[in-house]
Scaffold this motif. Structure first.
Motif, PDB file in Angstrom:
ATOM      1  N   LEU A 212       0.991  -1.222  -0.039  1.00  0.00           N
ATOM      2  CA  LEU A 212      -0.083   0.078   0.218  1.00  0.00           C
ATOM      3  C   LEU A 212       1.003   1.350   0.018  1.00  0.00           C
ATOM      4  O   LEU A 212       1.864   1.512   0.972  1.00  0.00           O
ATOM      5  CB  LEU A 212      -0.907   0.092   1.138  1.00  0.00           C
ATOM      6  CG  LEU A 212      -1.682   1.382   1.481  1.00  0.00           C
ATOM      7  CD1 LEU A 212      -2.601   1.450   0.545  1.00  0.00           C
ATOM      8  CD2 LEU A 212      -2.511   1.469   3.045  1.00  0.00           C
ATOM      9  N   GLN A 214      -0.190   5.077   0.786  1.00  0.00           N
ATOM     10  CA  GLN A 214      -1.317   5.902   1.037  1.00  0.00           C
ATOM     11  C   GLN A 214      -0.716   7.239   1.213  1.00  0.00           C
ATOM     12  O   GLN A 214       0.208   7.531   2.041  1.00  0.00           O
ATOM     13  CB  GLN A 214      -1.688   5.458   2.220  1.00  0.00           C
ATOM     14  CG  GLN A 214      -3.007   6.401   2.663  1.00  0.00           C
ATOM     15  CD  GLN A 214      -3.932   5.675   3.778  1.00  0.00           C
ATOM     16  OE1 GLN A 214      -4.271   4.364   3.544  1.00  0.00           O
ATOM     17  NE2 GLN A 214      -4.194   6.314   4.908  1.00  0.00           N
ATOM     18  N   VAL A 239      -1.149  -0.825  -4.348  1.00  0.00           N
ATOM     19  CA  VAL A 239      -2.416  -0.453  -3.861  1.00  0.00           C
ATOM     20  C   VAL A 239      -2.225   1.095  -3.682  1.00  0.00           C
ATOM     21  O   VAL A 239      -1.271   1.437  -2.852  1.00  0.00           O
ATOM     22  CB  VAL A 239      -3.046  -1.076  -2.658  1.00  0.00           C
ATOM     23  CG1 VAL A 239      -4.616  -0.576  -2.232  1.00  0.00           C
ATOM     24  CG2 VAL A 239      -3.466  -2.517  -2.838  1.00  0.00           C
ATOM     25  N   ALA A 241      -3.823   4.598  -2.166  1.00  0.00           N
ATOM     26  CA  ALA A 241      -5.083   5.245  -1.522  1.00  0.00           C
ATOM     27  C   ALA A 241      -4.625   6.804  -1.234  1.00  0.00           C
ATOM     28  O   ALA A 241      -3.644   7.266  -1.086  1.00  0.00           O
ATOM     29  CB  ALA A 241      -5.304   4.645  -0.101  1.00  0.00           C
ATOM     30  N   TYR A 251      -9.617   4.725  -2.061  1.00  0.00           N
ATOM     31  CA  TYR A 251      -8.612   3.993  -2.870  1.00  0.00           C
ATOM     32  C   TYR A 251      -8.774   4.156  -4.267  1.00  0.00           C
ATOM     33  O   TYR A 251      -9.582   3.701  -5.275  1.00  0.00           O
ATOM     34  CB  TYR A 251      -8.997   2.424  -2.682  1.00  0.00           C
ATOM     35  CG  TYR A 251      -8.634   2.165  -1.338  1.00  0.00           C
ATOM     36  CD1 TYR A 251      -7.316   1.721  -0.985  1.00  0.00           C
ATOM     37  CD2 TYR A 251      -9.595   2.166  -0.398  1.00  0.00           C
ATOM     38  CE1 TYR A 251      -7.006   1.200   0.398  1.00  0.00           C
ATOM     39  CE2 TYR A 251      -9.238   1.643   1.024  1.00  0.00           C
ATOM     40  CZ  TYR A 251      -7.887   1.281   1.558  1.00  0.00           C
ATOM     41  OH  TYR A 251      -7.461   0.955   2.744  1.00  0.00           O
ATOM     42  N   SER A 255      -7.824  -2.124  -3.677  1.00  0.00           N
ATOM     43  CA  SER A 255      -8.913  -2.027  -2.497  1.00  0.00           C
ATOM     44  C   SER A 255      -8.149  -2.276  -1.048  1.00  0.00           C
ATOM     45  O   SER A 255      -7.325  -2.994  -1.231  1.00  0.00           O
ATOM     46  CB  SER A 255     -10.150  -2.631  -2.654  1.00  0.00           C
ATOM     47  OG  SER A 255      -9.816  -4.006  -2.684  1.00  0.00           O
TER      48      SER A 255
END
Length: 446
Positions: A212, A214, A239, A241, A251, A255
């Motif tokens: 991820l 983010q 991923v 976000a 997102y 997800s």
């Protein structure tokens, strides 16, 4: 010959003039600070090792203790090593990168032995095996700060020692290799996205099945910046976000369902960038395995897991046949734990949200009988719980601590409540840093 040592940044009391002393470091405390106990007041100095004769700058003077940092090393310890990181001089992350982790573990054990003797009146004569792994490439979660005040000099990295200045980094060897590989691409993206000044930080998290990225935004990003962020996620197969200033998460690629971690091979726990997770995956797996072994040795079957988070211990215990009640104060983490229990069909694992700082709630919990209790609190420790533990109702305790000072206080409370310290192991969760963790087991005195 005098050796110049990098000074650690420190806050200075404006009403006090800094003074310099010459002293020999006698030992280290549990945070890796050098201790000069034959000086009055006692001196704690960052940057020194046992046996080193140092020039120490005192930046804070209290009645019973002086705090300072080593400015020069007159005679260097054979245990001192060269820092491995090119950012060592300025980055505030690896405070003890001049010490080999194996030597540091020995000094930590000595310091904690003294701490428990002084605060809890307990003698530790037989340490269990250390819980540790390779000291580099272990960190699966980090937060990178952004400084975009100057458009031609955007910085992505960590805070400088003792300040809010952002140190731009080109590498970070304590991160997992997959997270390390994202640093330079993220720097390039920041320089071209056109809205770096509206970004606060970037969180990286490596889960069992996905990575991820983010991004925290302080205001709405342009469509162009959003498009480039999506393209980044697709190019590097991560991923992505976007978190707004209210904490709401959108997102852009992939997800949140793709993110999880595994405390044991058979358990996957859903996780998000803002959830607490033990950053050292391999050490965490060893801790969970150790807790299971200890509880099996005690022939425990009914376990209360306090400060359970998302179920790091609870779910793995249930998978191994224990009946578990997990209690956590943060509602979102309780919901994640419940969801994971349902996904794994662990009906013998139940979770509840309760404030474990509330004496009445703690008293209600501890009126019930359990074969064992797991305590895994934050740095503040589990004072309220330990003050109310009942050795006859809960004869065994497994305590996981990230702060030896609060652990020593709680160990004293447990001793007064009829428990004896039976096992103690050092946990090296954060190699090269001042942070020390422990695992201990207590049993009702016979």
């Amino acid at each position: 010959m005098a050796k110049i040592f990098r000074p650690a940044a420190a806050k200075r009391n404006k009403n006090q003039r800094q003074r310099v002393i010459e002293a020999r470091i006698e030992h280290l405390d549990h945070q890796g600070q050098g201790v000069v106990s034959n000086h009055q007041p006692i001196v704690f100095a960052t940057g020194g090792l046992p046996g080193e004769q140092c020039q120490i700058v005192i930046h804070e003077q209290k009645k019973h203790v002086w705090l300072g940092h080593v400015k020069q090393i007159r005679s260097s310890s054979e245990e001192r090593i060269d820092p491995f990181c090119p950012h060592s001089e300025v980055c505030g992350g690896c405070q003890l990168d001049y010490v080999d982790p194996e030597n540091m573990r020995e000094w930590r054990r000595q310091a904690i032995t003294q701490l428990l003797r002084k605060i809890a009146g307990l003698e530790v004569s037989n340490w269990g095996p250390d819980v540790f792994t390779e000291p580099k490439g272990y960190r699966r979660k980090t937060r990178l700060a952004i400084d975009a005040r100057q458009a031609d000099s955007i910085r992505l990295g960590y805070r400088q020692q003792g300040s809010n200045q952002v140190v731009a980094i080109s590498q970070c060897q304590i991160l997992t290799p997959k997270l390390q590989a994202l640093i330079e691409p993220l720097q390039s993206w920041l320089k071209t996205c056109g809205q770096a000044r509206h970004l606060g930080h970037i969180t990286l998290l490596e889960g069992a099945d996905a990575i991820l990225v983010q991004v925290k935004a302080t205001r709405q990003l342009s469509e162009g910046a959003m498009t480039s962020l999506r393209e980044f996620g697709q190019q590097y197969d991560v991923v992505v976000a976007l978190e707004d200033k209210r904490g709401e998460i959108d997102y852009l690629v992939g997800s949140g369902d793709m993110l999880n971690y595994q405390p044991t091979a058979d358990i996957k726990i859903s996780i998000g960038a803002n959830d607490f997770v033990q950053v050292n995956d391999r050490v965490n797996q060893q801790m969970v395995a150790t807790a299971i072994d200890w509880l099996l040795d005690y022939k425990a079957s009914n376990v209360l897991d306090l400060f359970c988070g998302t179920g790091n211990f609870s779910l793995s215990l249930a998978q191994n046949g224990f009946a578990v009640t997990g209690v956590e104060g943060i509602a979102s983490m309780v919901e994640r734990a419940r969801s994971s229990a349902e996904q794994h069909a662990l009906q013998q694992c139940n979770f509840a949200q309760k404030d474990l700082l509330n004496p009445a709630m703690v008293a209600e919990l501890l009126q019930h009988e359990y074969d064992a209790v797991i305590l895994d609190p934050s740095r503040e420790g589990a004072k309220e719980v330990c003050q109310q533990m009942q050795a006859k109702r809960q004869p065994h305790i497994v305590y996981v601590s990230c702060n030896p000072a609060s652990f020593a206080r709680d160990a004293k409370l447990l001793s007064e409540r009829g428990y004896q310290l039976e096992k103690l192991s050092l946990v090296e969760m954060f190699a090269y840093t001042k942070h020390t963790e422990l695992m201990a087991s207590f049993t009702a005195q016979k």
